[in-house]
Scaffold this motif. Structure first.
Motif, PDB file in Angstrom:
ATOM      1  N   GLY A  28       0.752  -1.223   0.015  1.00  0.00           N
ATOM      2  CA  GLY A  28       0.034   0.142  -0.095  1.00  0.00           C
ATOM      3  C   GLY A  28       0.894   1.168  -0.012  1.00  0.00           C
ATOM      4  O   GLY A  28       2.110   1.339  -0.265  1.00  0.00           O
ATOM      5  N   GLU A  29       0.255   2.265   0.246  1.00  0.00           N
ATOM      6  CA  GLU A  29       0.712   3.736   0.265  1.00  0.00           C
ATOM      7  C   GLU A  29       0.539   4.384   1.634  1.00  0.00           C
ATOM      8  O   GLU A  29       0.071   3.682   2.670  1.00  0.00           O
ATOM      9  CB  GLU A  29       0.023   4.629  -0.681  1.00  0.00           C
ATOM     10  CG  GLU A  29       0.191   4.173  -1.912  1.00  0.00           C
ATOM     11  CD  GLU A  29      -0.797   4.431  -2.811  1.00  0.00           C
ATOM     12  OE1 GLU A  29      -1.702   5.720  -2.349  1.00  0.00           O
ATOM     13  OE2 GLU A  29      -0.956   4.167  -4.294  1.00  0.00           O
ATOM     14  N   TYR A  30       1.455   5.379   1.908  1.00  0.00           N
ATOM     15  CA  TYR A  30       1.289   6.071   3.363  1.00  0.00           C
ATOM     16  C   TYR A  30      -0.232   6.311   3.676  1.00  0.00           C
ATOM     17  O   TYR A  30      -1.035   6.797   2.740  1.00  0.00           O
ATOM     18  CB  TYR A  30       1.976   7.327   3.166  1.00  0.00           C
ATOM     19  CG  TYR A  30       1.591   8.136   4.481  1.00  0.00           C
ATOM     20  CD1 TYR A  30       2.427   7.988   5.675  1.00  0.00           C
ATOM     21  CD2 TYR A  30       0.807   9.219   4.494  1.00  0.00           C
ATOM     22  CE1 TYR A  30       2.202   8.992   6.746  1.00  0.00           C
ATOM     23  CE2 TYR A  30       0.503   9.889   5.766  1.00  0.00           C
ATOM     24  CZ  TYR A  30       1.309   9.710   6.779  1.00  0.00           C
ATOM     25  OH  TYR A  30       1.141  10.390   7.936  1.00  0.00           O
ATOM     26  N   VAL A  31      -0.662   5.991   4.957  1.00  0.00           N
ATOM     27  CA  VAL A  31      -1.852   6.136   5.180  1.00  0.00           C
ATOM     28  C   VAL A  31      -1.940   6.307   6.682  1.00  0.00           C
ATOM     29  O   VAL A  31      -1.089   5.782   7.629  1.00  0.00           O
ATOM     30  CB  VAL A  31      -2.622   5.058   4.662  1.00  0.00           C
ATOM     31  CG1 VAL A  31      -2.353   3.567   5.283  1.00  0.00           C
ATOM     32  CG2 VAL A  31      -4.274   5.136   5.037  1.00  0.00           C
ATOM     33  N   VAL A  32      -3.126   6.983   7.438  1.00  0.00           N
ATOM     34  CA  VAL A  32      -3.152   7.371   8.752  1.00  0.00           C
ATOM     35  C   VAL A  32      -3.996   6.223   8.954  1.00  0.00           C
ATOM     36  O   VAL A  32      -5.352   6.068   8.593  1.00  0.00           O
ATOM     37  CB  VAL A  32      -3.786   8.638   9.102  1.00  0.00           C
ATOM     38  CG1 VAL A  32      -3.932   8.523  10.706  1.00  0.00           C
ATOM     39  CG2 VAL A  32      -2.303   9.384   8.776  1.00  0.00           C
TER      40      VAL A  32
ATOM     41  N   PRO B 185      -4.967   2.284  17.614  1.00  0.00           N
ATOM     42  CA  PRO B 185      -4.427   3.791  17.656  1.00  0.00           C
ATOM     43  C   PRO B 185      -4.450   4.351  16.408  1.00  0.00           C
ATOM     44  O   PRO B 185      -3.736   3.830  15.425  1.00  0.00           O
ATOM     45  CB  PRO B 185      -3.334   3.874  18.462  1.00  0.00           C
ATOM     46  CG  PRO B 185      -2.703   2.558  18.263  1.00  0.00           C
ATOM     47  CD  PRO B 185      -3.500   1.415  18.145  1.00  0.00           C
ATOM     48  N   ARG B 186      -4.601   5.488  16.427  1.00  0.00           N
ATOM     49  CA  ARG B 186      -4.504   6.391  14.894  1.00  0.00           C
ATOM     50  C   ARG B 186      -3.075   6.670  14.819  1.00  0.00           C
ATOM     51  O   ARG B 186      -2.672   7.688  15.434  1.00  0.00           O
ATOM     52  CB  ARG B 186      -5.524   7.587  14.727  1.00  0.00           C
ATOM     53  CG  ARG B 186      -7.050   7.017  14.815  1.00  0.00           C
ATOM     54  CD  ARG B 186      -7.854   8.091  14.609  1.00  0.00           C
ATOM     55  NE  ARG B 186      -9.373   7.705  14.771  1.00  0.00           N
ATOM     56  CZ  ARG B 186      -9.876   7.291  13.809  1.00  0.00           C
ATOM     57  NH1 ARG B 186      -9.374   7.138  12.556  1.00  0.00           N
ATOM     58  NH2 ARG B 186     -11.418   6.856  13.966  1.00  0.00           N
ATOM     59  N   GLN B 187      -2.335   6.243  13.875  1.00  0.00           N
ATOM     60  CA  GLN B 187      -0.859   6.556  13.515  1.00  0.00           C
ATOM     61  C   GLN B 187      -0.614   6.356  12.217  1.00  0.00           C
ATOM     62  O   GLN B 187      -1.259   5.536  11.444  1.00  0.00           O
ATOM     63  CB  GLN B 187      -0.081   5.824  14.578  1.00  0.00           C
ATOM     64  CG  GLN B 187      -0.084   4.271  14.373  1.00  0.00           C
ATOM     65  CD  GLN B 187       0.541   3.382  15.461  1.00  0.00           C
ATOM     66  OE1 GLN B 187      -0.300   2.811  16.349  1.00  0.00           O
ATOM     67  NE2 GLN B 187       1.585   3.625  15.668  1.00  0.00           N
ATOM     68  N   PRO B 188       0.416   6.746  11.612  1.00  0.00           N
ATOM     69  CA  PRO B 188       0.968   6.710  10.201  1.00  0.00           C
ATOM     70  C   PRO B 188       1.229   5.180  10.093  1.00  0.00           C
ATOM     71  O   PRO B 188       2.083   4.836  10.899  1.00  0.00           O
ATOM     72  CB  PRO B 188       2.068   7.639  10.138  1.00  0.00           C
ATOM     73  CG  PRO B 188       1.792   8.717  11.219  1.00  0.00           C
ATOM     74  CD  PRO B 188       1.152   7.925  12.388  1.00  0.00           C
TER      75      PRO B 188
ATOM     76  N   ALA C  49      -2.160  -6.349   6.540  1.00  0.00           N
ATOM     77  CA  ALA C  49      -1.098  -6.270   7.673  1.00  0.00           C
ATOM     78  C   ALA C  49      -0.768  -4.713   7.569  1.00  0.00           C
ATOM     79  O   ALA C  49      -0.445  -4.348   6.802  1.00  0.00           O
ATOM     80  CB  ALA C  49      -0.184  -7.259   7.681  1.00  0.00           C
ATOM     81  N   THR C  50      -0.716  -4.221   8.756  1.00  0.00           N
ATOM     82  CA  THR C  50      -0.085  -2.565   8.991  1.00  0.00           C
ATOM     83  C   THR C  50       1.335  -2.734   9.824  1.00  0.00           C
ATOM     84  O   THR C  50       1.359  -3.501  10.543  1.00  0.00           O
ATOM     85  CB  THR C  50      -1.113  -2.064   9.579  1.00  0.00           C
ATOM     86  OG1 THR C  50      -1.442  -2.390  10.745  1.00  0.00           O
ATOM     87  CG2 THR C  50      -2.298  -1.940   8.684  1.00  0.00           C
ATOM     88  N   LEU C  51       2.180  -2.078   9.312  1.00  0.00           N
ATOM     89  CA  LEU C  51       3.372  -1.740   9.966  1.00  0.00           C
ATOM     90  C   LEU C  51       3.684  -0.259  10.423  1.00  0.00           C
ATOM     91  O   LEU C  51       3.459   0.781   9.445  1.00  0.00           O
ATOM     92  CB  LEU C  51       4.606  -2.277   8.814  1.00  0.00           C
ATOM     93  CG  LEU C  51       6.112  -2.019   9.323  1.00  0.00           C
ATOM     94  CD1 LEU C  51       6.335  -3.171  10.296  1.00  0.00           C
ATOM     95  CD2 LEU C  51       6.931  -2.191   8.041  1.00  0.00           C
ATOM     96  N   ASP C  52       4.330  -0.213  11.258  1.00  0.00           N
ATOM     97  CA  ASP C  52       4.484   1.101  11.886  1.00  0.00           C
ATOM     98  C   ASP C  52       5.693   1.684  11.216  1.00  0.00           C
ATOM     99  O   ASP C  52       6.720   0.997  10.901  1.00  0.00           O
ATOM    100  CB  ASP C  52       4.922   1.085  13.478  1.00  0.00           C
ATOM    101  CG  ASP C  52       5.027   2.403  14.121  1.00  0.00           C
ATOM    102  OD1 ASP C  52       4.917   3.454  13.359  1.00  0.00           O
ATOM    103  OD2 ASP C  52       5.124   2.587  15.276  1.00  0.00           O
TER     104      ASP C  52
ATOM    105  N   ARG D 210       3.974  13.451   4.417  1.00  0.00           N
ATOM    106  CA  ARG D 210       4.162  14.765   3.463  1.00  0.00           C
ATOM    107  C   ARG D 210       4.685  14.287   2.272  1.00  0.00           C
ATOM    108  O   ARG D 210       6.052  13.677   2.211  1.00  0.00           O
ATOM    109  CB  ARG D 210       4.565  15.873   4.014  1.00  0.00           C
ATOM    110  CG  ARG D 210       3.849  16.436   5.333  1.00  0.00           C
ATOM    111  CD  ARG D 210       2.124  16.697   5.042  1.00  0.00           C
ATOM    112  NE  ARG D 210       2.298  18.124   4.243  1.00  0.00           N
ATOM    113  CZ  ARG D 210       2.166  18.976   4.576  1.00  0.00           C
ATOM    114  NH1 ARG D 210       2.307  19.471   5.777  1.00  0.00           N
ATOM    115  NH2 ARG D 210       2.037  19.937   3.654  1.00  0.00           N
ATOM    116  N   PRO D 211       4.424  15.003   1.058  1.00  0.00           N
ATOM    117  CA  PRO D 211       5.270  14.640  -0.154  1.00  0.00           C
ATOM    118  C   PRO D 211       6.571  15.337  -0.167  1.00  0.00           C
ATOM    119  O   PRO D 211       6.831  16.407   0.602  1.00  0.00           O
ATOM    120  CB  PRO D 211       4.308  15.395  -1.319  1.00  0.00           C
ATOM    121  CG  PRO D 211       3.594  16.468  -0.643  1.00  0.00           C
ATOM    122  CD  PRO D 211       3.220  15.697   0.969  1.00  0.00           C
ATOM    123  N   ILE D 212       7.472  14.870  -0.896  1.00  0.00           N
ATOM    124  CA  ILE D 212       8.890  15.490  -1.016  1.00  0.00           C
ATOM    125  C   ILE D 212       8.777  16.710  -2.078  1.00  0.00           C
ATOM    126  O   ILE D 212       7.654  16.791  -2.557  1.00  0.00           O
ATOM    127  CB  ILE D 212       9.953  14.464  -1.649  1.00  0.00           C
ATOM    128  CG1 ILE D 212       9.485  13.905  -2.868  1.00  0.00           C
ATOM    129  CG2 ILE D 212      10.208  13.426  -0.445  1.00  0.00           C
ATOM    130  CD1 ILE D 212      10.683  12.854  -3.416  1.00  0.00           C
TER     131      ILE D 212
END
Length: 929
Positions: free
Chosen positions: A76-80, A85-88, A109-112, A155-157
Motif C-alpha cells: 500500500g501507500e502512506y495512510v493514517v 490507535p490512529r498513527q501513520p 497487515a499494517t507496519l509502523d 508529506r510529499p517530497i
C-alpha cells in the motif's frame, strides 16, 4: 509469506470471524513488528482482527481494491490508520481465494513507519545528510535523522525532485534543493516486488553538495595561502641572502607554480637540495598539487559515473565537459563531442532540429531550468528519444558559469505513449463505430463519455448535452432504484451486472425500450463503469407481432374445432333437407320451406369455409361467382352489428357478370373494407356507402390507370370519417401497421385485402382527405361470357349403383342420413357407429363389402387408422374418408396411405354420389387390369 500462509487456512477461507481472530491474535503476538493483521470481506468490512479495532470500512483503500482486482500481494501507500490507535502506517494486502480461484476476502497487515529505522545503518552520516524512503506517490515514509519541521513523515517530497524521479525505472542521481532549502546530491533506488512491475517504494540517500566540494575548496584555499607565503618567503630570502644558492630554487618553484596554474597538473618542484625552509615550501607545494589532483579526480568520478547523459556548456556556449555516459546514449565518445562542438546539434533528428534550435535560443535568454523532448540519431542509425533538461549555473555574485545539461533516454516511454495513443485511437474508432449505444459513467452516476450510437439513442445533437449530466435523467423513474443498486454493485463489488430491459427517455421525453448491461473499468485513472445500451424497439415490435401471430394461430385452432362440430350439425340439416326436396311436390308450401332450410344450410356451410379460410385451414378454390350475391350476404351480416346511428347505403348492380374468385376471399375483402369504414365513422356517427357495378375500362384510360383495358366489377366502399393523413398513406397496406386504438385492430385488414385483390388479378385504389372521409375502389376482372357459361349451365346428375357399402361414423344422425342418401342411389348399406365395431365386422367378412366410407374424427380409433387396418386385411378394398376439419388429414395425406376418396363435410348428395361412383369404377378397372 505470513499472509500467503494465512490465506490458505480453512478458518480464513471460510471467513470464520472467531477462529480467524484467534489465529490473527497469535500472529500479531509472535510478530510484534506488525501493528495489526486483519481479515476484510469483499465490501471492505473487517471480519477478524489480531488486535481490538473500531468498526470501519476499507473499501476505498487503493491497496484493498488493487488486491481484489489483481488477485495478488499488494504493497500500500502512506495512510493514517483508521483503527485505534490512529498513527501513520504502511499496509500490505493479500487476496483470499476459494477453490474456484475467486476472491472471497482480503488479508491486510499494517507496519509502523518507525520500524523502518531498524533497516538502516545510519551511524556515519555526514552533517545534513539523510537516508529516506518514499512510497510510489512521493509521500515520505521514513527520514533519518528525523526533522519534523522541514521533512515531516506523511508529506510529499519536493515536487521538482519527484517529477524528475517518478518515472525512473533504474537507480539514478539528482541534484536539487530539499525541503529545507539545502542543495544536495541525492541518489535514489526504485524497489519492486517483481522485475516487470512498477516500483512501489523509492529509497534515497542525500549528501549536501557543499560537503562533497569541501575537500577541494579547502585544498584550493590552502594552496593559495601557501603560494602567497612562498612568494613572500622568496622575496625575503632574496633580500636577505641574495645569493645564488636560494635564487635558483625559488625560480624553479615559481616556474612550477605558473605551469600548474596553466593546467599542467603533473608539474612538480622536485627541489631536494635547497635550504630547509625552501625545501619545506617546495614539498608543501608538491603535496598541494597531489591533493588538488586527488580532489579533482574525486569530483570527476562522481560526474563521469552519472546515469544520465550530462554535459557542461560555458557562457560562450562552448562545451566544457561531457560525461562518458554520452556514448551509451549516442554511440559517440566524449572526446568526439569535445573535439567537435556542433556534434550535439548535428545528431538531432532532422524533424526536430527547428524545435531544438528554438529551445537553444530561449535557453540563452532564460534564467531558469528548461525541459524539452526531442529525438537524436544514434551513431548506428536508430532513433532515440531524449528528455533534455538544462539549468543555469551562477557564482554567488551572479556571474554566469554556464549551463548544466542532463539528457535522459525516454524512448521506451515514448513508445508506450504511442502504443497507448494507438490503442486509444483503435478503442475510439471501435466504440464510435459500434452500432450499439456505449457510454461511461462515473461513481457519481453522471455521463463521462458517450459514443455516436448513444447520442442518437438519447436524441442528443452533441456529447455536450449529455456529458456531466445525471444518468437517471435519461431513464424512466420506475427504474431509478434498480439502476442505483446496479451502480453500487459495479463500484463496490467490481463485477459486471447482467442485462436488463429498461425504458430510456430521449431528450424530447420520448420513451425508448432498451436492453442495458455494464462492466467496471478504469477510465482516465478512475474506477468507473462501461455501459452498453441497445435499442430493442424493433425486437419488441417483432415480439408483439409474434404474440399476435400466436393469438391468430390459437384462434385458428379454435376455429378449426368449431368448424368440425358445426359441420357435423350442418351435415344432416343439408342432407335431410335435400332428401325432403325430392319427396315433396313442387309448388307446395312445405317444399318452399324446406328449400329455405337447405339454402340457410348452404350459407352456414359457406360461413364455416370462411372460418377455415381465416384460420388458413381450408383450400382456396376459384370458381365463377357473382360478387353481388356475396355482397348482399356481407351487408346483411354487418348491418346487424353496426349501430343504427351510423347510416349504411348500398347500391348493387344485380345483373353484373361473374368473376373467377374464391367466394371466401371475396367475403373477406368486403367484410374488412366495411369494418374499416365503420371504425372511421364510429366517433362521428357518419355514413357508409357500398356501391357495386360493372364497368368497361376504356383504352384511353389505360395509359393513366393500373387496370388494363377490359370489363371489371367495381366495388366502392366510401365513408365520411376522419380520413387518412398523407404521412400515413404509404403504409396503409403494411402488415401489422395500424393507427387504431388498442383492441380496435391488428393492422392486418388492408394487408389481407391488398393480397387478395392482387391474387385475383385486380387493382385497388384509395382516395382520402383528412376530415372529409375515405373511398376504396376495388377492380376485379369479369369473366368472358364463354368462360363460365358451360360450367354454370351443367345439369345435375346423380350416378347410382348396387354395390355393397360399409358406412362408419360416430354420429348416429349422420349415419342415418347418409344411409338414406346412398340407399336412394341404389346401394346396399351396412352401418356402424364405432370404428372398432366396423373393423371387427370387416375382419369377419372381408369380401362382403365393395367400398368403405368412414369419418375421420372418431373415438378409440380415427378414420385414417381404421383405413390402414382395413387395407392391411384386404389390400384392394377402396376407402373414402370424410371430415369436417382435421389438421392430420388432407386429400394428399389420404392418398399417401392408400385412401381412394376424400370428402369435406357438410356433404351434399351430388358430391357423395359422384365420389362413390368414381371410387367404385376405379376399383373395378384396377381389378380388370
Amino acid at each position: 509469506q505470513i499472509l500467503a500462509t494465512l490465506a490458505q487456512t480453512h478458518a480464513v477461507r471460510a471467513m470464520d470471524s472467531q477462529r480467524t481472530s484467534a489465529i490473527l491474535r497469535s500472529v500479531v503476538y509472535k510478530n510484534p513488528d506488525y501493528l495489526n493483521v486483519i481479515a476484510v470481506d469483499l465490501h471492505g468490512e473487517i471480519v477478524a482482527s489480531g488486535r481490538p479495532v473500531e468498526p470501519t470500512n476499507l473499501a476505498d483503500r487503493s491497496h484493498f481494491r488493487q488486491a481484489l482486482s489483481e488477485k495478488r500481494f499488494v504493497v500500500g501507500e502512506y495512510v493514517v490508520k483508521r483503527t485505534t490507535p490512529r498513527q501513520p502506517t504502511i499496509a500490505f494486502t493479500y487476496p483470499v481465494l476459494n477453490q474456484q480461484e475467486e476472491v472471497i476476502g482480503v488479508l491486510a497487515a499494517t507496519l509502523d513507519l518507525d520500524d523502518f529505522a531498524k533497516f538502516f545503518n545510519v551511524t556515519a552520516l555526514p552533517l545534513d545528510s539523510f537516508v529516506a524512503v518514499t512510497d510510489r506517490n512521493g509521500t515520505r515514509l521514513f527520514y533519518y535523522p528525523p526533522r519534523e519541521g522541514t521533512h515531516p513523515i506523511g508529506r510529499p517530497i519536493v515536487g521538482k525532485v519527484w517529477e524528475a524521479v517518478k518515472n525512473a525505472q533504474e537507480p539514478g542521481i539528482t541534484i536539487d534543493h530539499g525541503s529545507d532549502g539545502m542543495r544536495r546530491i541525492m541518489a535514489f533506488q526504485p524497489v519492486r516486488l517483481d522485475g516487470e512491475e512498477a516500483p512501489y517504494i523509492y529509497m534515497w540517500a542525500g549528501i549536501p553538495e557543499a560537503v562533497v566540494l569541501q575537500p577541494a575548496n579547502l585544498i584550493l584555499a590552502r594552496n593559495l595561502i601557501l603560494g602567497a607565503l612562498a612568494a613572500a618567503l622568496a622575496l625575503t630570502i632574496t633580500w636577505l641572502v641574495g645569493g645564488k644558492t636560494l635564487l635558483a630554487p625559488i625560480n624553479r618553484l615559481l616556474a612550477v607554480t605558473q605551469a600548474f596554474a596553466s593546467g599542467q597538473l603533473s608539474s612538480r618542484s622536485n627541489i631536494r637540495s635547497a635550504p630547509g625552509e625552501l625545501a619545506t615550501l617546495a614539498a608543501a607545494f608538491d603535496r598541494m598539487a597531489e591533493a588538488l589532483i586527488e580532489g579533482q579526480e574525486r569530483l570527476r568520478t562522481i560526474a563521469d559515473f552519472t546515469y544520465d547523459w550530462e554535459y557542461w556548456v560555458g557562457p560562450d556556449r562552448r562545451l566544457v565537459w561531457m560525461s562518458p555516459s554520452c556514448e551509451r546514449f549516442t554511440g559517440y565518445a566524449a572526446a568526439e563531442f569535445l573535439e567537435n562542438h556542433d556534434l550535439i546539434e548535428r545528431i538531432v533528428h532532422p524533424e526536430d532540429i527547428a524545435h531544438f534550435q528554438k529551445h537553444i535560443i530561449q535557453e540563452g535568454t532564460g534564467d531558469r531550468g528548461e525541459h524539452v523532448d526531442f529525438r537524436i540519431v544514434h551513431k548506428s542509425g536508430h532513433t532515440v528519444w531524449m528528455n533534455h533538461h538544462c539549468l543555469p549555473i551562477r557564482r554567488p555574485d551572479g556571474t554566469l558559469l554556464g549551463r548544466r545539461v542532463s539528457n535522459r533516454d525516454i524512448t521506451d516511454r515514448k513508445r508506450m505513449d504511442q502504443q497507448l495513443q494507438e490503442s486509444e485511437s483503435k478503442f475510439r474508432s471501435l466504440v464510435e463505430g459500434a452500432p450499439e449505444g456505449i457510454y461511461v459513467q462515473d461513481d457519481a452516476c453522471r455521463f463521462v463519455y458517450v459514443n455516436t450510437a448513444a447520442l442518437h439513442l438519447f436524441g442528443a445533437q452533441s456529447p455536450d448535452q449529455l456529458v456531466g449530466m445525471p444518468i437517471l435523467d435519461r431513464f424512466h423513474p420506475d427504474a431509478h432504484e434498480d439502476i442505483c443498486a446496479r451502480i453500487r454493485m459495479l463500484h463496490i463489488e467490481k463485477r459486471k451486472v447482467p442485462r436488463r430491459e429498461r425504458v430510456c427517455l430521449r431528450m424530447d421525453g420520448a420513451p425508448v425500450p432498451v436492453e442495458i448491461s455494464a462492466v467496471p473499468i478504469v477510465f482516465d485513472g478512475q474506477n468507473w463503469s462501461l455501459v452498453f445500451v441497445q435499442d430493442i424497439t424493433e425486437r419488441k415490435q417483432t415480439q408483439a407481432r409474434l404474440e399476435q401471430a400466436q393469438k391468430m394461430e390459437a384462434i385458428g385452432a379454435l376455429a378449426g374445432g368449431i368448424a368440425h362440430d358445426f359441420n357435423n350439425l350442418l351435415f344432416p340439416i343439408m342432407g335431410l333437407s335435400e332428401l325432403l326436396l325430392e319427396d315433396l311436390p313442387a309448388g307446395s308450401p312445405e317444399r318452399e320451406n324446406v328449400a329455405e332450410i337447405h339454402a340457410a344450410g348452404q350459407r352456414a356451410g359457406d360461413l364455416v369455409n370462411q372460418i377455415l379460410s381465416f384460420s388458413r385451414q381450408a383450400e382456396h378454390k376459384k370458381v365463377p361467382i357473382r360478387f353481388q350475391q356475396v355482397l348482399k350476404e356481407v351487408i346483411r351480416l354487418t348491418r346487424a352489428t353496426i349501430p343504427s346511428n351510423i347510416a349504411m347505403h348500398d347500391d348493387l348492380q344485380l345483373d353484373c357478370g361473374p368473376i373467377l374468385a374464391d367466394p371466401t376471399n371475396l367475403h373477406q375483402v368486403a367484410m374488412n373494407l366495411i369494418t374499416n369504414a365503420y371504425h372511421a365513422v364510429e366517433q362521428s356517427s357518419g355514413s357508409i356507402t357500398i356501391t357495386f357495378r360493372q364497368i368497361q375500362m376504356p383504352q384511353a384510360d389505360a395509359a393513366h390507370t393500373t387496370p388494363a383495358p377490359g370489363a371489371y366489377a367495381l366495388l366502392t366502399v366510401a365513408d365520411t370519417g376522419h380520413g387518412i393523413p398523407a404521412s400515413v398513406m404509404p403504409r396503409i397496406y403494411d402488415p401489422y401497421f395500424t393507427t387504431k386504438a388498442q383492441g380496435k385492430g391488428t393492422g392486418l385488414g388492408l394487408a389481407v385485402v391488398y393480397g387478395i385483390v392482387q391474387e385475383h388479378g385486380g387493382h385497388i385504389r384509395v382516395r382520402s382527405e383528412v376530415g372529409q372521409g375515405t373511398v376504396f375502389d376495388i377492380y376485379l376482372p369479369l369473366l368472358q361470357r364463354d368462360e363460365g357459361a358451360g360450367t354454370m349451365a351443367k345439369a345435375v346428375v346423380h350416378p347410382t349403383g348396387s354395390e355393397r357399402l360399409l358406412l362408419v361414423d360416430d354420429e348416429e344422425a349422420i349415419v342415418r342420413m347418409e344411409k338414406q342418401m346412398l340407399e336412394r342411389l341404389g346401394y346396399e348399406v351396412t352401418t356402424r357407429t364405432s370404428s372398432v365395431d366396423a373393423l371387427e365386422a370387416f375382419k369377419a367378412k372381408p369380401s362382403a363389402y365393395d367400398l368403405v366410407i368412414t369419418d375421420m374424427a372418431m373415438p378409440n380409433m380415427t378414420g385414417d387408422e381404421l383405413s390402414r387396418r382395413l387395407i392391411a386385411v384386404r389390400a384392394d378394398i377402396p376407402v373414402i374418408i370424410c371430415t369436417g376439419f382435421s389438421e392430420k388429414m388432407s386429400a394428399a395425406k389420404a392418398h399417401q396411405i392408400g385412401i381412394k376418396g376424400f370428402l369435406m363435410k357438410p356433404l351434399v348428395r351430388g358430391d357423395l354420389a359422384n365420389m362413390v361412383r368414381k371410387v367404385l369404377d376405379a376399383a373395378q378397372n384396377e381389378r380388370a387390369d
